[in-house]
Motif scaffolding. Structure first.
Motif, PDB file in Angstrom:
ATOM      1  N   PRO A 176     -13.240   4.018   0.107  1.00 51.11           N
ATOM      2  CA  PRO A 176     -13.800   3.494  -1.158  1.00 51.11           C
ATOM      3  C   PRO A 176     -12.784   3.464  -2.291  1.00 51.11           C
ATOM      4  N   LEU A 177     -11.889   4.457  -2.339  1.00 55.02           N
ATOM      5  CA  LEU A 177     -10.888   4.480  -3.401  1.00 55.02           C
ATOM      6  C   LEU A 177      -9.875   3.346  -3.245  1.00 55.02           C
ATOM      7  N   LEU A 178      -9.718   2.852  -2.020  1.00 60.07           N
ATOM      8  CA  LEU A 178      -8.815   1.731  -1.772  1.00 60.07           C
ATOM      9  C   LEU A 178      -9.545   0.389  -1.812  1.00 60.07           C
ATOM     10  N   GLY A 179     -10.830   0.427  -2.189  1.00 59.11           N
ATOM     11  CA  GLY A 179     -11.605  -0.804  -2.254  1.00 59.11           C
ATOM     12  C   GLY A 179     -12.024  -1.336  -0.904  1.00 59.11           C
TER      13      GLY A 179
ATOM     14  N   VAL B 229      -3.679   3.065 -10.586  1.00 52.35           N
ATOM     15  CA  VAL B 229      -3.371   2.211 -11.743  1.00 52.35           C
ATOM     16  C   VAL B 229      -1.980   1.599 -11.604  1.00 52.35           C
ATOM     17  N   ILE B 230      -1.010   2.402 -11.171  1.00 53.47           N
ATOM     18  CA  ILE B 230       0.367   1.908 -11.058  1.00 53.47           C
ATOM     19  C   ILE B 230       0.450   0.743 -10.079  1.00 53.47           C
ATOM     20  N   PHE B 231      -0.277   0.845  -8.963  1.00 53.76           N
ATOM     21  CA  PHE B 231      -0.179  -0.185  -7.917  1.00 53.76           C
ATOM     22  C   PHE B 231      -1.335  -1.188  -7.968  1.00 53.76           C
ATOM     23  N   HIS B 232      -2.099  -1.164  -9.058  1.00 51.43           N
ATOM     24  CA  HIS B 232      -3.145  -2.162  -9.314  1.00 51.43           C
ATOM     25  C   HIS B 232      -4.133  -2.273  -8.136  1.00 51.43           C
TER      26      HIS B 232
ATOM     27  N   GLU C 117       3.885  -2.917   2.869  1.00 52.61           N
ATOM     28  CA  GLU C 117       4.305  -3.008   1.468  1.00 52.61           C
ATOM     29  C   GLU C 117       4.097  -1.661   0.781  1.00 52.61           C
ATOM     30  N   ILE C 118       5.053  -1.272  -0.037  1.00 55.96           N
ATOM     31  CA  ILE C 118       4.993   0.021  -0.709  1.00 55.96           C
ATOM     32  C   ILE C 118       3.765   0.124  -1.611  1.00 55.96           C
ATOM     33  N   GLY C 119       3.334  -1.006  -2.178  1.00 57.49           N
ATOM     34  CA  GLY C 119       2.159  -1.022  -3.043  1.00 57.49           C
ATOM     35  C   GLY C 119       0.868  -0.745  -2.293  1.00 57.49           C
TER      36      GLY C 119
END
Length: 281
Positions: A241-244, A154-157, A84-86
């Motif tokens: 970490p930035l991707l959770g 932020v754009i991809f929540h 998925e692009i998100g």
């Protein structure tokens, strides 16, 4: 009788203070250079200004080129990898930003002393100043490129938790590695002029074999072995970490081991060859 022993005997007979040992001189070089932050930070800023002299956007051209690369690669490879692009664009953006920082530390490290040869020949100053100058210059560029990251998140929540704070020690470790790499490659490149093109070619190859634009899961059962690539480990401890997410099991361990061994080994080489650097260039 070695040259050092001759100097010591002459100094002793003349009642002069003994010159510092090579290790003391190298350690003093590091301490004096790191303490003159006003000097190497000003030199790094001057490098940035000269590089983009006459440009309206300056270093932000690198930011724009990164955005264009992310958009071009992301739209195509998201379909190729069936992601998925998100999910793919944040993964790609962070990977490219950190890779540009790491690869620039390596390639610029080759020019640490070569690019400063006029200064080294004319002005007596610690060699570590030129190393700090190179690393700080790349930190400035990283700061410009990092502007993209929160925008994409932020754009991809993308959910961000408290583990995002671990990117601070991660970036510190990467920067420390950049220091010893600049010392080591700077000395090797001053002695052997074939080193810079070899390193540049090596970095280009590593870009394709490191999960920057392709997902680590694509390796299947080999995925746990990815942290054995120190460059992937450096990217993973910042990107995950930035991707959770949590970094792979051995990413922190590999990065810490490489940092310690690299610093100790490079310091030993610097102690031995520091007096010859000015003659090599």
């Amino acid at each position: 009788m070695t040259g050092a022993m001759v100097v010591q005997s002459i100094s002793a007979s003349a009642g002069l203070p003994l010159p510092p040992s090579r290790m003391a001189a190298a350690w003093g070089d590091l301490l004096e250079g790191s303490s003159k932050s006003w000097m190497w930070s000003a030199m790094a800023m001057q490098d940035i200004k000269l590089r983009y002299r006459g440009s309206v956007l300056g270093p932000f051209w690198l930011t724009i080129s990164t955005v264009i690369m992310v958009a071009a690669i992301g739209l195509i490879y998201a379909r190729l990898f069936n992601i998925e692009i998100g999910r793919y664009l944040p993964f790609l953006t962070i990977g490219l930003v950190i890779w540009q920082y790491v690869s620039s530390l390596i390639t610029d490290g080759c020019q640490t002393f070569l690019s400063a040869q006029n200064v080294i020949h004319r002005v007596p100053m610690p060699f570590s100043i030129h190393v700090c100058r190179s690393v700080y210059r790349n930190l400035i560029v990283l700061a410009h490129n990092m502007v993209i990251v929160p925008v994409v998140l932020v754009i991809f929540h993308v959910p961000v938790g408290w583990n995002v704070l671990s990117i601070v020690p991660a970036l510190i470790l990467i920067t420390l590695n950049g220091m010893w790499v600049a010392f080591l490659l700077g000395m090797l490149s001053a002695r052997y002029r074939d080193v810079p093109p070899i390193v540049t070619s090596f970095v280009q190859v590593v870009f394709f074999v490191t999960p920057i634009f392709w997902p680590p899961a694509a390796l299947g059962i080999w995925t746990p072995f990815l942290p054995l690539n120190p460059l992937f480990a450096a990217i993973d401890v910042v990107r995950a970490p930035l991707l959770g997410q949590a970094p792979l099991a051995y990413s922190w361990s590999v990065l810490l081991i490489v940092t310690v061994l690299g610093c100790l080994g490079t310091f030993a080489i610097f102690v031995k060859f520091r007096p010859r650097i000015a003659y090599w260039i």
